[in-house]
Design a protein around this motif. Structure first.
Motif, short mmCIF file in Angstrom:
data_model
loop_
_atom_site.label_atom_id
_atom_site.label_comp_id
_atom_site.label_asym_id
_atom_site.label_seq_id
_atom_site.Cartn_x
_atom_site.Cartn_y
_atom_site.Cartn_z
N ASN A 150 0.86 -0.94 -0.09
CA ASN A 150 -0.18 0.15 -0.27
C ASN A 150 0.82 1.31 -0.09
OD1 ASN A 150 -2.23 -1.75 0.01
ND2 ASN A 150 -3.23 -0.60 1.72
N GLU A 151 2.00 1.24 0.68
CA GLU A 151 2.84 2.31 0.37
C GLU A 151 3.61 2.53 -0.80
OE1 GLU A 151 5.36 -0.92 2.29
OE2 GLU A 151 3.27 -0.27 2.29
N LEU A 152 3.52 1.51 -1.55
CA LEU A 152 4.20 1.69 -2.81
C LEU A 152 3.24 2.35 -3.91
CD1 LEU A 152 6.38 -1.72 -2.92
CD2 LEU A 152 7.14 0.73 -2.42
N LEU A 153 2.07 1.80 -3.57
CA LEU A 153 1.01 2.09 -4.97
C LEU A 153 0.79 3.62 -5.40
CD1 LEU A 153 -1.55 -0.65 -3.92
CD2 LEU A 153 -0.29 -0.49 -6.09
N PRO A 154 0.66 4.50 -4.25
CA PRO A 154 0.56 5.89 -4.60
C PRO A 154 1.70 6.53 -5.41
CG PRO A 154 0.05 5.43 -2.17
CD PRO A 154 0.77 4.35 -3.01
N LEU A 155 2.98 6.04 -5.34
CA LEU A 155 4.20 6.82 -5.77
C LEU A 155 4.09 6.52 -7.39
CD1 LEU A 155 6.74 5.34 -3.10
CD2 LEU A 155 5.60 7.54 -3.21
N PRO A 156 4.84 7.40 -8.35
CA PRO A 156 5.06 6.89 -9.52
C PRO A 156 5.71 5.61 -9.94
CG PRO A 156 5.54 9.22 -8.79
CD PRO A 156 5.59 8.52 -7.76
N LEU A 157 5.10 4.95 -10.86
CA LEU A 157 5.55 3.52 -11.01
C LEU A 157 7.06 3.58 -11.57
CD1 LEU A 157 4.61 0.60 -11.11
CD2 LEU A 157 4.19 0.91 -13.53
N GLU A 158 7.53 4.59 -12.04
CA GLU A 158 9.00 4.40 -12.44
C GLU A 158 10.07 4.50 -10.98
OE1 GLU A 158 9.58 9.34 -13.11
OE2 GLU A 158 9.75 8.06 -14.64
N GLN A 159 9.52 4.94 -9.92
CA GLN A 159 10.24 4.83 -8.99
C GLN A 159 10.14 3.64 -8.10
OE1 GLN A 159 9.11 8.41 -6.21
NE2 GLN A 159 9.18 9.74 -7.78
N PRO B 27 -1.48 6.30 -9.44
CA PRO B 27 -1.42 7.27 -10.28
C PRO B 27 -0.87 6.58 -11.95
CG PRO B 27 0.73 7.36 -9.15
CD PRO B 27 -0.29 6.11 -8.52
N ASP B 28 -0.52 5.32 -11.75
CA ASP B 28 -0.22 4.68 -13.16
C ASP B 28 -0.70 3.47 -13.32
OD1 ASP B 28 1.81 7.00 -13.93
OD2 ASP B 28 3.15 5.91 -12.35
N ILE B 29 -2.23 3.47 -13.03
CA ILE B 29 -2.82 2.03 -12.81
C ILE B 29 -2.82 1.31 -14.07
CG2 ILE B 29 -5.08 2.94 -13.09
CD1 ILE B 29 -5.91 1.01 -11.18
N LYS B 30 -2.93 2.16 -15.35
CA LYS B 30 -3.06 1.50 -16.63
C LYS B 30 -1.64 0.66 -17.00
CE LYS B 30 -6.40 4.15 -19.08
NZ LYS B 30 -6.75 5.07 -20.23
N LEU B 31 -0.62 1.64 -16.83
CA LEU B 31 0.98 1.09 -17.07
C LEU B 31 1.18 -0.26 -15.95
CD1 LEU B 31 3.48 1.37 -18.42
CD2 LEU B 31 4.01 2.78 -16.58
N LEU C 75 -6.50 -5.83 -15.78
CA LEU C 75 -7.35 -4.51 -16.07
C LEU C 75 -7.66 -3.94 -14.86
CD1 LEU C 75 -9.81 -6.37 -18.49
CD2 LEU C 75 -8.03 -5.10 -19.30
N PRO C 76 -7.73 -2.27 -15.09
CA PRO C 76 -8.13 -1.65 -13.75
C PRO C 76 -9.75 -1.96 -13.79
CG PRO C 76 -6.77 -0.16 -15.60
CD PRO C 76 -7.12 -1.49 -16.13
N TYR C 77 -10.20 -1.84 -12.57
CA TYR C 77 -11.35 -2.11 -12.33
C TYR C 77 -12.20 -0.70 -12.13
CZ TYR C 77 -15.74 -4.01 -10.64
OH TYR C 77 -17.40 -4.01 -10.74
N ALA C 78 -13.17 -0.51 -13.15
CA ALA C 78 -14.04 0.53 -12.89
C ALA C 78 -13.18 1.99 -12.90
CB ALA C 78 -14.98 0.70 -11.81
N GLU C 79 -12.14 2.24 -13.57
CA GLU C 79 -11.07 3.17 -13.64
C GLU C 79 -11.96 4.63 -13.89
OE1 GLU C 79 -7.13 4.64 -15.85
OE2 GLU C 79 -8.31 3.28 -16.70
N ASP C 80 -12.78 4.50 -14.82
CA ASP C 80 -13.53 5.83 -15.27
C ASP C 80 -14.51 6.28 -14.23
OD1 ASP C 80 -12.18 5.60 -17.62
OD2 ASP C 80 -14.06 4.68 -18.59
N GLU C 81 -15.07 5.29 -13.60
CA GLU C 81 -15.64 5.73 -12.33
C GLU C 81 -15.03 6.08 -11.37
OE1 GLU C 81 -16.11 3.12 -14.03
OE2 GLU C 81 -18.09 2.68 -14.77
N GLY C 82 -13.91 6.00 -10.97
CA GLY C 82 -13.06 6.51 -9.81
C GLY C 82 -13.67 5.69 -8.42
N TYR C 83 -14.04 4.60 -8.37
CA TYR C 83 -14.84 4.02 -7.12
C TYR C 83 -13.31 3.58 -6.27
CZ TYR C 83 -18.92 2.99 -9.41
OH TYR C 83 -20.14 3.19 -10.07
N ASP C 84 -13.38 4.18 -5.08
CA ASP C 84 -12.49 3.54 -3.88
C ASP C 84 -13.07 2.42 -3.16
OD1 ASP C 84 -13.44 6.05 -1.34
OD2 ASP C 84 -14.38 4.50 -2.21
N PHE C 85 -12.45 1.94 -2.31
CA PHE C 85 -12.77 0.53 -1.83
C PHE C 85 -14.12 0.44 -1.33
CE2 PHE C 85 -12.88 -2.40 1.77
CZ PHE C 85 -12.77 -3.52 1.00
#
Length: 290
Positions: free
Chosen positions: A200-209, A248-252, A266-276
């Protein structure tokens, strides 16, 4: 579970997710689900007051309500399925778990969900137990707000509904507080759940990092889960793996995991922006439609 308590048929439905810190309301109208409200609470003692205020503010009186309880408010036990007729199972089940709980079984409401058959374990069920006073409190607050109680269910079941009923197995990786939860569903049935910590602490960071740690680590954990369900549950046909995470880079991330795992990710419901929390409330309404 716990369906059709004090119900009345209406054309629109809402779902209400009740947790220790928040409540969430979603609305189903003409096949479309929308997030209506998310409010912070200090404890379950505030549920009724805040729900009533939201019903008044959003003009929801008269709707059917599907309730999802957060994990802090029920217990689950995987047990051997009692060898009785199906018609007697619900009355027998409380006595099968009486030594597993500290409360009197006569003060509890007990339901169950089936567990996929495993040759080494035989027939099993997941027993679900919650205090009768909590069920009655939820019923009373729904009625007091001028709504009708359709059902009460739990997080695991609501998540299962998100993946629908398909012959192949589908997988949802969802972000919950300090962990990720891998949920495997086949033919509308919950087959397997697995909790992953440390991402969870890694997910919010830019994927390249964090690509090496995040993609490699997730791929390894997911592959281990896939190996288990293949060898132990005989699940070999996977439809898709859906990511319901804040990234931030869920598609990548989806693309890279797909390459590593040789799976459709695949991202789930990315367009709707659902949180958990919204996903769980959404899942309750999906269950009513299935």
């Amino acid at each position: 579970m716990l369906k059709n308590l004090f119900t009345k048929k209406n054309q629109t439905k809402i779902s209400l997710y009740l947790s220790e810190k928040q409540i969430v309301i979603c609305h189903l109208d003409q096949g479309k689900v929308t997030l209506l409200a998310k409010k912070t609470v200090q404890s379950e003692k505030q549920w009724a007051e805040i729900f009533s205020a939201l019903v008044s503010e959003l003009q929801l009186s008269g709707n059917q309500v599907s309730v999802v309880l957060g994990r802090d408010f029920y217990q689950t036990f995987d047990i051997e399925k009692p060898k009785v007729d199906e018609s007697e199972l619900l009355t027998t089940l409380p006595f099968s778990i009486k030594d597993l709980i500290s409360e009197s079984i006569f003060d509890q409401v007990v339901d169950y969900i089936d567990v996929p058959f495993q040759p080494r374990k035989g027939e099993q069920v997941t027993a679900i137990c919650l205090p009768r006073t909590r069920v009655l409190m939820i019923r009373d607050m729904i009625l007091a707000a001028g709504c009708h109680l359709q059902s009460i269910t739990i997080e695991e079941v609501a998540l299962t509904h998100l993946l629908g009923v398909h012959e192949e197995a589908n997988i949802l990786l969802s972000q919950q507080q300090n962990e990720l939860v891998l949920t495997v569903v086949k033919q509308g049935q919950l087959y397997f759940t697995h909790r992953l910590r440390g991402f969870n602490e890694l997910l919010p960071l830019p994927l390249e990092q964090v690509e090496d740690a995040l993609v490699d680590g997730l791929s390894l954990e997911i592959q281990r889960a896939l190996d288990y369900i293949s060898s132990q549950l005989r699940v070999n046909t996977i439809g898709a793996l859906y990511l319901a995470v804040v990234c931030p880079d869920i598609k990548l991330l989806s693309e890279k995991l797909g390459v590593y795992l040789a799976r459709n990710v695949l991202p789930y419901a990315e367009d709707e922006g659902y949180d958990f929390l919204s996903l769980i409330a959404y899942g309750a309404l999906m269950g009513e439609e299935q």
